[in-house]
Design a protein around this motif. Structure first.
Motif, PDB file in Angstrom:
ATOM      1  N   GLU A  85       0.773  -1.254  -0.015  1.00  0.00           N
ATOM      2  CA  GLU A  85      -0.109  -0.056   0.073  1.00  0.00           C
ATOM      3  C   GLU A  85       0.885   1.235  -0.106  1.00  0.00           C
ATOM      4  O   GLU A  85       1.851   1.215   0.228  1.00  0.00           O
ATOM      5  CB  GLU A  85      -0.755  -0.002   1.365  1.00  0.00           C
ATOM      6  N   LYS A  86       0.287   2.381  -0.268  1.00  0.00           N
ATOM      7  CA  LYS A  86       0.849   3.762  -0.118  1.00  0.00           C
ATOM      8  C   LYS A  86       1.189   3.986   1.123  1.00  0.00           C
ATOM      9  O   LYS A  86       0.486   3.502   1.920  1.00  0.00           O
ATOM     10  CB  LYS A  86      -0.165   4.943  -0.756  1.00  0.00           C
ATOM     11  N   ILE A  87       2.356   4.508   1.392  1.00  0.00           N
ATOM     12  CA  ILE A  87       2.742   5.081   2.608  1.00  0.00           C
ATOM     13  C   ILE A  87       2.049   6.029   3.204  1.00  0.00           C
ATOM     14  O   ILE A  87       1.700   7.165   2.712  1.00  0.00           O
ATOM     15  CB  ILE A  87       4.293   5.464   2.788  1.00  0.00           C
ATOM     16  N   PRO A  88       1.651   6.091   4.594  1.00  0.00           N
ATOM     17  CA  PRO A  88       0.718   7.003   5.335  1.00  0.00           C
ATOM     18  C   PRO A  88       1.492   8.305   5.321  1.00  0.00           C
ATOM     19  O   PRO A  88       2.867   8.146   5.408  1.00  0.00           O
ATOM     20  CB  PRO A  88       0.539   6.347   6.705  1.00  0.00           C
ATOM     21  N   LYS A  89       0.672   9.515   5.104  1.00  0.00           N
ATOM     22  CA  LYS A  89       1.605  10.510   5.564  1.00  0.00           C
ATOM     23  C   LYS A  89       2.106  10.927   6.898  1.00  0.00           C
ATOM     24  O   LYS A  89       3.050  11.382   7.145  1.00  0.00           O
ATOM     25  CB  LYS A  89       0.252  11.912   5.245  1.00  0.00           C
ATOM     26  N   PHE A  90       1.079  10.377   8.080  1.00  0.00           N
ATOM     27  CA  PHE A  90       1.580  10.594   9.274  1.00  0.00           C
ATOM     28  C   PHE A  90       1.591   9.270   9.836  1.00  0.00           C
ATOM     29  O   PHE A  90       0.648   8.550   9.703  1.00  0.00           O
ATOM     30  CB  PHE A  90       0.933  11.496  10.181  1.00  0.00           C
ATOM     31  N   ILE A  91       2.715   8.751  10.335  1.00  0.00           N
ATOM     32  CA  ILE A  91       2.816   7.249  10.694  1.00  0.00           C
ATOM     33  C   ILE A  91       2.349   7.202  12.043  1.00  0.00           C
ATOM     34  O   ILE A  91       3.048   7.788  13.094  1.00  0.00           O
ATOM     35  CB  ILE A  91       4.571   6.784  10.659  1.00  0.00           C
ATOM     36  N   THR A  92       1.732   6.056  12.549  1.00  0.00           N
ATOM     37  CA  THR A  92       1.265   5.821  13.852  1.00  0.00           C
ATOM     38  C   THR A  92       2.295   4.639  14.428  1.00  0.00           C
ATOM     39  O   THR A  92       2.748   3.919  13.448  1.00  0.00           O
ATOM     40  CB  THR A  92      -0.247   5.310  13.873  1.00  0.00           C
ATOM     41  N   GLU A  93       2.299   4.464  15.536  1.00  0.00           N
ATOM     42  CA  GLU A  93       3.089   3.247  16.060  1.00  0.00           C
ATOM     43  C   GLU A  93       2.405   2.034  15.769  1.00  0.00           C
ATOM     44  O   GLU A  93       3.460   1.243  15.373  1.00  0.00           O
ATOM     45  CB  GLU A  93       2.823   3.597  17.584  1.00  0.00           C
ATOM     46  N   PHE A  94       1.397   1.872  15.513  1.00  0.00           N
ATOM     47  CA  PHE A  94       0.753   0.504  14.844  1.00  0.00           C
ATOM     48  C   PHE A  94       1.600   0.334  13.431  1.00  0.00           C
ATOM     49  O   PHE A  94       1.265  -0.923  12.909  1.00  0.00           O
ATOM     50  CB  PHE A  94      -0.932   0.748  14.933  1.00  0.00           C
ATOM     51  N   ASP A  95       1.785   1.311  12.738  1.00  0.00           N
ATOM     52  CA  ASP A  95       2.319   1.014  11.487  1.00  0.00           C
ATOM     53  C   ASP A  95       3.687   0.451  11.449  1.00  0.00           C
ATOM     54  O   ASP A  95       4.179   0.269  10.417  1.00  0.00           O
ATOM     55  CB  ASP A  95       2.269   2.330  10.647  1.00  0.00           C
ATOM     56  N   CYS A  96       4.038   0.543  12.654  1.00  0.00           N
ATOM     57  CA  CYS A  96       5.817   0.316  12.477  1.00  0.00           C
ATOM     58  C   CYS A  96       6.202  -1.095  13.053  1.00  0.00           C
ATOM     59  O   CYS A  96       5.405  -1.955  13.438  1.00  0.00           O
ATOM     60  CB  CYS A  96       6.311   0.914  13.853  1.00  0.00           C
ATOM     61  N   PHE A  97       7.315  -1.404  12.408  1.00  0.00           N
ATOM     62  CA  PHE A  97       8.165  -2.673  13.132  1.00  0.00           C
ATOM     63  C   PHE A  97       9.679  -2.240  12.897  1.00  0.00           C
ATOM     64  O   PHE A  97       9.942  -1.821  11.873  1.00  0.00           O
ATOM     65  CB  PHE A  97       7.823  -4.036  12.203  1.00  0.00           C
ATOM     66  N   PRO A  98      10.315  -2.258  14.215  1.00  0.00           N
ATOM     67  CA  PRO A  98       9.886  -2.642  15.370  1.00  0.00           C
ATOM     68  C   PRO A  98       9.005  -1.829  16.139  1.00  0.00           C
ATOM     69  O   PRO A  98       8.935  -0.561  15.911  1.00  0.00           O
ATOM     70  CB  PRO A  98      11.360  -2.674  15.996  1.00  0.00           C
ATOM     71  N   ARG A  99       8.325  -2.159  16.879  1.00  0.00           N
ATOM     72  CA  ARG A  99       7.614  -1.248  18.093  1.00  0.00           C
ATOM     73  C   ARG A  99       7.539  -2.143  19.291  1.00  0.00           C
ATOM     74  O   ARG A  99       7.659  -3.248  19.554  1.00  0.00           O
ATOM     75  CB  ARG A  99       6.127  -1.115  17.381  1.00  0.00           C
ATOM     76  N   GLU A 100       7.538  -1.057  20.434  1.00  0.00           N
ATOM     77  CA  GLU A 100       7.963  -1.653  21.776  1.00  0.00           C
ATOM     78  C   GLU A 100       7.259  -0.566  22.772  1.00  0.00           C
ATOM     79  O   GLU A 100       7.380   0.423  22.583  1.00  0.00           O
ATOM     80  CB  GLU A 100       9.256  -1.946  22.040  1.00  0.00           C
ATOM     81  N   ARG A 101       6.831  -0.966  23.961  1.00  0.00           N
ATOM     82  CA  ARG A 101       6.407  -0.191  25.144  1.00  0.00           C
ATOM     83  C   ARG A 101       7.688   0.241  25.810  1.00  0.00           C
ATOM     84  O   ARG A 101       8.498  -0.648  25.753  1.00  0.00           O
ATOM     85  CB  ARG A 101       5.327  -0.876  25.863  1.00  0.00           C
ATOM     86  N   ILE A 102       7.619   1.212  26.484  1.00  0.00           N
ATOM     87  CA  ILE A 102       9.002   1.690  27.351  1.00  0.00           C
ATOM     88  C   ILE A 102       9.479   0.910  28.211  1.00  0.00           C
ATOM     89  O   ILE A 102      10.661   0.681  28.676  1.00  0.00           O
ATOM     90  CB  ILE A 102       8.727   3.289  27.471  1.00  0.00           C
ATOM     91  N   GLY A 103       8.357   0.266  28.956  1.00  0.00           N
ATOM     92  CA  GLY A 103       8.687  -0.664  30.051  1.00  0.00           C
ATOM     93  C   GLY A 103       9.635  -1.552  29.779  1.00  0.00           C
ATOM     94  O   GLY A 103      10.420  -1.909  30.408  1.00  0.00           O
ATOM     95  N   TYR A 104       9.328  -2.161  28.684  1.00  0.00           N
ATOM     96  CA  TYR A 104       9.898  -3.568  28.082  1.00  0.00           C
ATOM     97  C   TYR A 104      11.499  -3.165  27.853  1.00  0.00           C
ATOM     98  O   TYR A 104      12.437  -3.982  27.734  1.00  0.00           O
ATOM     99  CB  TYR A 104       9.321  -4.332  27.136  1.00  0.00           C
ATOM    100  N   TYR A 167       6.870  -9.345   9.484  1.00  0.00           N
ATOM    101  CA  TYR A 167       7.873  -8.415   9.384  1.00  0.00           C
ATOM    102  C   TYR A 167       9.085  -9.113   9.603  1.00  0.00           C
ATOM    103  O   TYR A 167      10.196  -8.557   8.883  1.00  0.00           O
ATOM    104  CB  TYR A 167       7.708  -7.215  10.318  1.00  0.00           C
ATOM    105  N   LEU A 168       9.579 -10.028  10.707  1.00  0.00           N
ATOM    106  CA  LEU A 168      11.003 -10.370  10.938  1.00  0.00           C
ATOM    107  C   LEU A 168      11.291 -11.014   9.947  1.00  0.00           C
ATOM    108  O   LEU A 168      12.551 -11.135   9.403  1.00  0.00           O
ATOM    109  CB  LEU A 168      10.839 -11.106  12.596  1.00  0.00           C
ATOM    110  N   ALA A 169      10.417 -12.090   9.277  1.00  0.00           N
ATOM    111  CA  ALA A 169      10.850 -12.871   8.169  1.00  0.00           C
ATOM    112  C   ALA A 169      11.031 -12.043   6.839  1.00  0.00           C
ATOM    113  O   ALA A 169      12.249 -12.388   6.146  1.00  0.00           O
ATOM    114  CB  ALA A 169       9.618 -13.842   8.026  1.00  0.00           C
TER     115      ALA A 169
END
Length: 207
Positions: A85-104, A167-169
């Protein structure tokens, strides 16, 4: 962003949270070149987009408002191969890989900050700014390389979701580790027919 339909006590806490963001966090992240939309920030570096997101908890009562920080790195190449798909104009965290919460990233367990009537907002602000500078930005900068992303997930105890495995593959394939890439794709294909079809679709864009 939330609106004035909240109960009055929770609204007051939400406004404290909003003030914390608008007064201190916005200025700090602007210094680092991040652009804001709601409670999410983007910064583009060397063709990838780094994402910082402040997430409010859905499980609050009138006495507390909790929030955490999500981080992500967006690779246009991964998006195109995975989504086609076309790349979104503004990227959300859900669009990402890698993605992680700060605590981890900080100490390998979930971390939520709490705002209540006794919260010292100045003290909390200083803590959040320190976490952003000492943990968030170094993590995002480190993840600007496929080798680092691959190593991060190889050493992580976390169980990956099927989409994260895909994504990892893809990354393993790009890094020419074709055996590992194929093994991960096979794992995902066995989950269900839908996932098997997704793997075929992704492979058609890889080859």
């Amino acid at each position: 962003e939330k609106n004035e339909e909240l109960p009055i006590e929770l609204l007051e806490l939400y406004l404290m949270f909003k003030e914390l963001i608008n007064k201190d966090i916005v200025a700090l992240l602007k210094q680092y070149g991040f652009k804001k939309q709601n409670f999410t920030w983007n910064r583009s570096l060397n063709g990838v987009t780094q994402v910082i997101n402040f997430q409010l908890s859905r499980y609050n009562n009138e006495n507390t408002q909790q929030f955490t920080i999500n981080l992500g790195v967006f690779y246009p190449q991964l998006w195109r191969i995975n989504k086609g798909e076309k790349i979104p104009k503004f990227i959300t965290e859900f669009d990402c890989f890698p993605r992680e919460r700060i605590g981890y990233i900080k100490n390998n367990k979930d971390l939520w900050w709490t705002i209540n009537n006794e919260t010292d907002v100045i003290e909390l602000s200083e803590e959040i700014k320190k976490v952003i500078e000492d943990k968030c930005i170094p993590f995002l900068d480190k993840m600007r390389d496929y080798h680092e992303v691959s190593n991060f997930y190889s050493s992580s105890p976390k169980v990956l979701l099927p989409i994260e495995k895909i994504y990892l593959a893809i990354i393993r394939n790009i890094l020419k580790d074709l055996d590992t890439s194929e093994r991960i794709f096979k794992e995902v294909s066995k989950i269900s027919e839908n996932w098997a079809n997704k793997v075929k679709e992704v492979n058609s864009r890889l080859n």
